[in-house]
Design an enzyme around this catalytic site. Structure first.
Site, short mmCIF file in Angstrom:
data_model
loop_
_atom_site.label_atom_id
_atom_site.label_comp_id
_atom_site.label_asym_id
_atom_site.label_seq_id
_atom_site.Cartn_x
_atom_site.Cartn_y
_atom_site.Cartn_z
N LYS A 181 -9.75 2.26 -2.40
CA LYS A 181 -10.10 1.76 -1.08
C LYS A 181 -11.54 2.12 -0.71
CE LYS A 181 -8.05 1.53 3.57
NZ LYS A 181 -6.98 2.09 4.43
N CYS A 239 -4.82 -2.26 3.27
CA CYS A 239 -4.58 -2.03 4.70
C CYS A 239 -5.54 -2.86 5.55
CB CYS A 239 -4.69 -0.53 5.01
SG CYS A 239 -4.09 -0.08 6.65
N GLU A 253 0.84 -1.21 0.00
CA GLU A 253 0.00 0.00 0.00
C GLU A 253 0.87 1.26 0.00
OE1 GLU A 253 -3.12 2.18 3.12
OE2 GLU A 253 -1.73 0.61 3.78
#
Length: 590
Positions: free
Chosen positions: A350, A408, A287
């Site tokens: 995301k 994440c 990430e």
């Protein structure tokens, strides 16, 4: 009327002072035992034994707490201490760590205060059903804390038992929530046994306690039996994908170290690619491996431009970088799939950002933006993605690999990973950068949480991280391969793609189990109501009544032994308990 003799009487305020002290002591015990049961700096992968007993003290405390208000106070104390101990690594979250750790802790203080008032009401039901209501209540709470914009699915009860593989296989039927109920039930029945120890010579009490234990043992036995059977059932491997996972172990809070980080990632990638004669199918970084749009690195770093490196390596790369949301100028925290020519074939934004740090629904309000920029130190936020991207790459052995890339802590959200599978993904590749935590426990807590998604959906989970845990997890929750924490390295592995010809019950039905728990509580309360004993005198009456009933003694034998005597009763005074001090200083002659 039942009264206590003057020389044996202790005022009710002393009685409740003693109860409050015990309840507070018990809550303090659980506040420490609970963080020690999940991955921490002492027990790196958690302690399953503590998981089965850590909440016994807190359930006991709720049962002896005299009022709902005091239970709320106990909840606030539990939320404060347990959160600071479990999530202390949030203090390392850059310049605004005070607000991350402080915000999470404050939220749990409020949440647990509310939760404990609800559980306090459950403890006022008959002891025959109290453990089951407490277990359902706690299980439903763990679901609530794990969903929505503010969801934080860390440190759930089952995370302490992730190494007991036969037990956790149940997750593919009920999701992790069935295990939350099971763990809470074990603790609640343990608390009930401790509370009723003085009364076990009563046959009725022994009988229903034994029934509670029998139900719990049966649940455990069936879960373990199913687990052993499931561990023995092979899942077909329909293909394999040769991957290189890169872990450069660089501090993301050092902008000046970006070039060094990229050069390290390229060196490790090249070493991994050249480790075998044939090229891998995919190289995965982490990430936000790039802190700016990928086009800005066409000629950067100067020592080795990234786009030239891609052409030289001649394989697909999966990297983390900012990207614009489709048809807008809004920027998302994204993963990009790139070919050797430097083209972005597809991207994922995301969907579940870190609340307030990465996304803030009130950001456009000037006063809110000013506060976060000038006080907190957050100068901008990401835009939330809204597409469940399923990437596709051709495999050198033939066929196509379909995968999704939760970013994440997204691999901790149960329904989110389920949605990728429903939309056609063969497996997940999680892209994470949590090296800022600087603690093993933070990395392992996230890793443990992710393991349950592999079991729930019976798919392979790949984790490609900056500092750990870089690993490959199979559909039974076993770690096939991993890299050491906070060490520079690469992992090249032929990742098996497991796939049954049907979805698991959890993949198909989703979070049905917590909804059933919530529905059960509502129906039970609707039918039977809640009889609370929030007033001190009422609680004293109930406790004395329980002591008499479960002692096995007759009323005439029990009361003199405990310092009480019997006064003739009528309809108005029947079942009353009147302390001596409320009448007169000398009532021995009444």
């Amino acid at each position: 009327m039942i009264q206590r003799t003057g020389n044996m009487f202790k005022p009710l305020d002393q009685f409740f002072y003693r109860k409050k002290n015990w309840a507070l002591f018990l809550v303090l015990l659980s506040s420490v035992a609970y963080p020690l049961s999940i991955p921490n700096e002492i027990f790196k992968y958690g302690n399953p034994l503590l998981g089965f007993i850590a909440f016994i003290p807190v359930f006991m405390a709720l049962s002896i707490s005299p009022t709902r208000k005091y239970s709320a106070f106990l909840g606030a104390i539990f939320g404060l201490i347990s959160s600071l101990l479990a999530y202390y690594w949030l203090k390392n979250f850059g310049n605004y760590s005070f607000y991350t750790l402080g915000g999470v802790t404050f939220a749990y203080v409020l949440f647990k205060a509310w939760l404990f008032t609800v559980l306090h009401a459950f403890t006022r039901f008959s002891p025959r059903y109290r453990p089951f209501l407490l277990a359902i209540g706690w299980g439903f709470y763990e679901y609530l804390k794990s969903v929505g914009f503010l969801g934080f699915p860390w440190a759930l009860m089952p995370h302490s038992i992730h190494q007991i593989l036969p037990l956790v296989q149940l997750a593919d039927i009920t999701g992790i929530w069935g295990l939350s109920f099971l763990m809470a039930l074990a603790n609640a029945i343990g608390a009930e046994i401790m509370l009723q120890l003085p009364y076990l010579k009563n046959q009725t009490r022994r009988l229903f306690l034994s029934r509670q234990v029998l139900v719990m043992v049966a649940y455990f036995f069936l879960a373990m039996l199913y687990g052993f059977i499931r561990l023995g059932i092979d899942i077909p491997v329909i293909k394999t994908a040769d991957m290189v996972l890169v872990q450069q172990n660089r501090d993301p809070w050092r902008p000046d170290a970006l070039n060094e980080s990229l050069l390290d990632a390229m060196d490790l990638s090249e070493t991994g690619i050249n480790a075998k004669p044939q090229k891998p199918d995919l190289v995965a970084w982490n990430e936000t491996a790039f802190n700016w749009f990928i086009e800005g690195f066409r000629n950067q770093p100067e020592e080795r431009p990234f786009f030239g490196f891609l052409k030289e390596m001649d394989t697909f790369f999966l990297v983390g970088a900012p990207a614009y949301k489709k048809n807008t100028r809004d920027v998302m925290n994204s993963t990009l799939l790139m070919n050797p020519q430097g083209e972005v074939l597809d991207l994922y934004g995301k969907i579940h950002p870190v609340p307030l740090a990465e996304s803030n629904p009130l950001w456009d309000i000037p006063a809110v933006k000013k506060f976060f920029q000038e006080v907190v130190g957050v100068y901008g936020v990401w835009t939330t993605g809204d597409e469940y991207t399923v990437f596709e790459i051709p495999l050198r052995q033939g066929g196509v690999l379909k995968f999704s890339t939760p970013i994440c802590f997204e691999d901790s959200f149960h329904d989110l990973l389920r949605q990728y599978i429903i939309r056609g993904a063969d497996l997940w590749i999680n892209m994470t950068n949590v090296s800022w935590s600087q603690t093993d426990s933070a990395e392992i807590q996230m890793f443990v949480s992710a393991k349950f998604k592999a079991i729930e959906n019976r798919r392979t989970l790949v984790r490609s991280t900056n500092a750990g845990v870089t690993a490959i997890i199979d559909p039974w929750g076993k770690t096939l391969a991993s890299l050491p924490l906070f060490e520079k390295g690469y992992l090249r592995y032929n990742v098996p793609v497991y796939k049954e010809n049907h979805y698991t019950a959890y993949t198909l039905l989703g979070d049905y189990f917590p909804f059933l728990m919530g529905l059960f509580v509502l129906v039970y309360i609707t039918i039977f109501g809640i009889k609370g004993y929030s007033k001190p005198l009422q609680l004293a009456k109930q406790e004395l009544s329980d002591q008499i009933f479960y002692s096995g003694e007759t009323l005439e034998n029990f009361l003199p032994e405990k310092g009480y005597y019997i006064e003739p009763v009528n309809e108005e005074t029947e079942n009353n308990i009147q302390p001596l001090s409320s009448k007169t200083e000398n009532t021995d002659t009444q």
